[in-house]
Motif scaffolding. Structure first.
Motif, PDB file in Angstrom:
ATOM      1  N   PHE A   9      44.360  38.339  38.457  1.00  9.21           N
ATOM      2  CA  PHE A   9      43.163  39.007  37.919  1.00  9.21           C
ATOM      3  C   PHE A   9      41.963  38.829  38.847  1.00  9.21           C
ATOM      4  CE2 PHE A   9      45.471  39.471  33.914  1.00  9.21           C
ATOM      5  CZ  PHE A   9      45.039  40.735  33.524  1.00  9.21           C
ATOM      6  N   ARG A  10      41.863  37.619  39.433  1.00  9.29           N
ATOM      7  CA  ARG A  10      40.737  37.383  40.348  1.00  9.29           C
ATOM      8  C   ARG A  10      40.811  38.340  41.543  1.00  9.29           C
ATOM      9  NH1 ARG A  10      40.897  32.094  40.365  1.00  9.29           N
ATOM     10  NH2 ARG A  10      39.333  31.785  38.760  1.00  9.29           N
ATOM     11  N   TYR A  12      42.326  41.224  41.681  1.00  9.52           N
ATOM     12  CA  TYR A  12      42.106  42.612  41.231  1.00  9.52           C
ATOM     13  C   TYR A  12      40.606  42.876  41.039  1.00  9.52           C
ATOM     14  CZ  TYR A  12      42.773  47.014  38.697  1.00  9.52           C
ATOM     15  OH  TYR A  12      42.744  48.334  38.310  1.00  9.52           O
ATOM     16  N   ILE A  13      39.920  41.903  40.444  1.00  9.63           N
ATOM     17  CA  ILE A  13      38.479  42.061  40.207  1.00  9.63           C
ATOM     18  C   ILE A  13      37.724  42.151  41.528  1.00  9.63           C
ATOM     19  CG2 ILE A  13      36.420  40.807  39.405  1.00  9.63           C
ATOM     20  CD1 ILE A  13      38.181  39.928  36.968  1.00  9.63           C
ATOM     21  N   GLU A  17      35.427  45.322  42.652  1.00 10.32           N
ATOM     22  CA  GLU A  17      33.977  45.223  42.902  1.00 10.32           C
ATOM     23  C   GLU A  17      33.548  46.021  44.132  1.00 10.32           C
ATOM     24  OE1 GLU A  17      33.317  40.986  42.769  1.00 10.32           O
ATOM     25  OE2 GLU A  17      32.856  41.030  40.623  1.00 10.32           O
ATOM     26  N   LEU A  92      40.213  47.541  34.440  1.00  6.77           N
ATOM     27  CA  LEU A  92      40.411  46.100  34.278  1.00  6.77           C
ATOM     28  C   LEU A  92      40.973  45.815  32.878  1.00  6.77           C
ATOM     29  CD1 LEU A  92      40.093  43.177  35.140  1.00  6.77           C
ATOM     30  CD2 LEU A  92      37.682  43.297  34.499  1.00  6.77           C
ATOM     31  N   VAL A 128      38.090  37.003  33.678  1.00  8.90           N
ATOM     32  CA  VAL A 128      37.506  38.287  33.289  1.00  8.90           C
ATOM     33  C   VAL A 128      36.106  38.072  32.700  1.00  8.90           C
ATOM     34  CG1 VAL A 128      37.753  40.328  31.815  1.00  8.90           C
ATOM     35  CG2 VAL A 128      39.766  39.364  32.928  1.00  8.90           C
ATOM     36  N   HIS A 131      33.547  37.370  35.426  1.00 14.53           N
ATOM     37  CA  HIS A 131      33.178  38.623  36.118  1.00 14.53           C
ATOM     38  C   HIS A 131      32.221  39.439  35.252  1.00 14.53           C
ATOM     39  CE1 HIS A 131      33.468  42.736  37.594  1.00 14.53           C
ATOM     40  NE2 HIS A 131      33.965  43.091  36.417  1.00 14.53           N
TER      41      HIS A 131
END
Length: 422
Positions: A9-10, A12-13, A17, A92, A128, A131
């Motif tokens: 997830f990190r 992907y975020i 961004e 997301l 999540v 973020h």
């Protein structure tokens, strides 16, 4: 597993961004002057994105793409595409829902208990959250925030259709954090109207003002996004915004030196606002009706102003003398009183109508609205003239003026001629 999912997830975020398109800054508010660029103002995005601050436009499409697969960042980056934040937000959350669904079902199947899912997912939730908590305080995009509120609502429906309860409290938490932020940004727009500097906003131009266009687009967007939800609080806030814009518009109008210009300015703004609200859908509701009433009353005022400019003697006579009952009148009407009015009208009524036509065409930015107003003015003129003719019939020896009277059918013919330009 917790670590693996968190890392996914990190990553992907971080990739998402890079795709974010900045839409609004804290100074992109309805009541802020268009010309104000400070000494250190940052380089702005190209103009095509600026309209997105107030107008919904294509952005509404995201609500039709709720179930589309999540964005694949490196493909989007290769095509050098950028997206408003709500598009990344949906992606997301789509990824979060799909991952949570499969993990939850696996935990239930394999371990026979769902509590393990929460141990597994505490990491991804944290990532999540972190973020989102960094994005939210910097968002000044009211329309984007309202879209995210709608997206979360749709996602809650998706999860309940799947009968998977594991994201319930998480999605509730996101929803609860979005509303106060939306309200805060909305209030910034509201106070930008209430505290607007009328002198710097005013332009010597009767065409629709850019603040009013922003207001119309912004209101239309929010009405459109509220249709299926009927959120009462949002309607109350839109009422407050309307009152503030009404006030500001009146203050701007008062800066025009002539009353007639003030009315033209108001009519042009009301007409444009109604057009924008109608475009957003038939849901304009009471806000649209409010502006339609204002348009109607100002049109009547303009018609009077326009006719007084050209036919003041006729109007004064009709208003003071023509309505009197001849039998009760202390002073009887005499030919002398009406003679000059009749002759004056006969000599220049066509030219005056042509001047009115030119005046209307140059004053109103919407041709159809202008033509409606001209038609109203000519109809009112016909009424005044009919009353003049009626009172002449009551004067002894009034028939002597018949040769100078313009026949009603001639005036009707002229009115029809101007109505044909539709």
């Amino acid at each position: 597993m917790n670590k693996v999912l968190s890392a996914h997830f990190r990553a992907y975020i971080l990739a998402l961004e890079k795709l974010q398109l900045d839409i609004a800054t804290s100074s992109d508010l309805i009541g802020v002057e268009a010309r104000s660029t400070g000494l250190f103002s940052r380089a702005r995005e190209p103009l095509k994105n600026r309209s997105a601050v107030f107008a919904l436009g294509e952005r509404i499409n995201i609500l039709k793409e709720i179930d589309q697969p999540a964005l694949i960042p490196h493909i989007a980056e290769a095509n050098s595409q950028k997206y408003p934040y709500e598009v990344l937000f949906r992606s997301l959350h789509k990824l979060l829902m799909d991952t949570a669904t499969s993990e939850y079902l696996f935990c239930d199947d394999f371990f026979g208990e769902e509590s393990i899912f929460y141990e597994l997912f505490s990491g991804p939730f944290g990532v999540v959250d972190e973020h989102f908590n960094s994005i939210l305080p910097n968002s000044y995009d009211a329309i984007g925030l309202m879209l995210m509120i709608r997206i979360i609502h749709q996602h809650q429906l998706v999860m309940s259709r799947r009968r998977i309860p594991c994201l319930d409290s998480y999605l509730d938490k996101v929803n609860i954090s979005l509303w106060p932020r939306f309200k805060m940004v909305f209030d910034l727009h509201l106070s930008s109207l209430r505290n607007a500097n009328v002198k710097t906003l005013w332009e010597d131009d009767v065409h629709p003002h850019y603040v009013m266009r922003r207001y119309a687009e912004f209101t239309a967007s929010l009405i459109h996004l509220n249709v299926e939800y009927g959120h009462g609080q949002l309607e109350l806030n839109l009422d407050r915004l309307r009152m503030a814009v009404d006030d500001l518009l009146m203050k701007l109008a008062k800066l025009f030196p002539k009353p007639k210009l003030q009315i033209v300015f108001l009519i042009n703004n009301y007409d444009m606002t109604i057009a924008v609200l109608k475009e957003a859908g038939p849901e304009g509701g009471k806000i649209q009706m409010h502006f339609e009433d204002l348009l109607k009353s100002n049109t009547a005022l303009f018609v009077e102003e326009l006719l007084l400019e050209h036919f003041s003697d006729l109007i004064k006579f009709v208003k003071t003398r023509a309505s009197e009952d001849p039998s009760s009148s202390s002073e009887k009407l005499t030919i002398a009183e009406v003679d000059t009015i009749v002759k004056d009208f006969a000599s220049r009524w066509k030219a005056a109508i042509e001047l009115m036509h030119k005046d209307v065409i140059t004053s109103f930015s919407n041709f159809l609205c202008g033509m409606e107003i001209l038609r109203a003015a000519l109809t009112q003129l016909l009424l005044y003239y009919t009353r003049l003719s009626d009172s002449i019939k009551r004067i002894d020896g009034g028939s002597a003026l018949n040769k100078d009277l313009v026949s009603i059918s001639s005036i009707m013919y002229e009115i029809k001629k101007y109505s044909r330009t539709f």
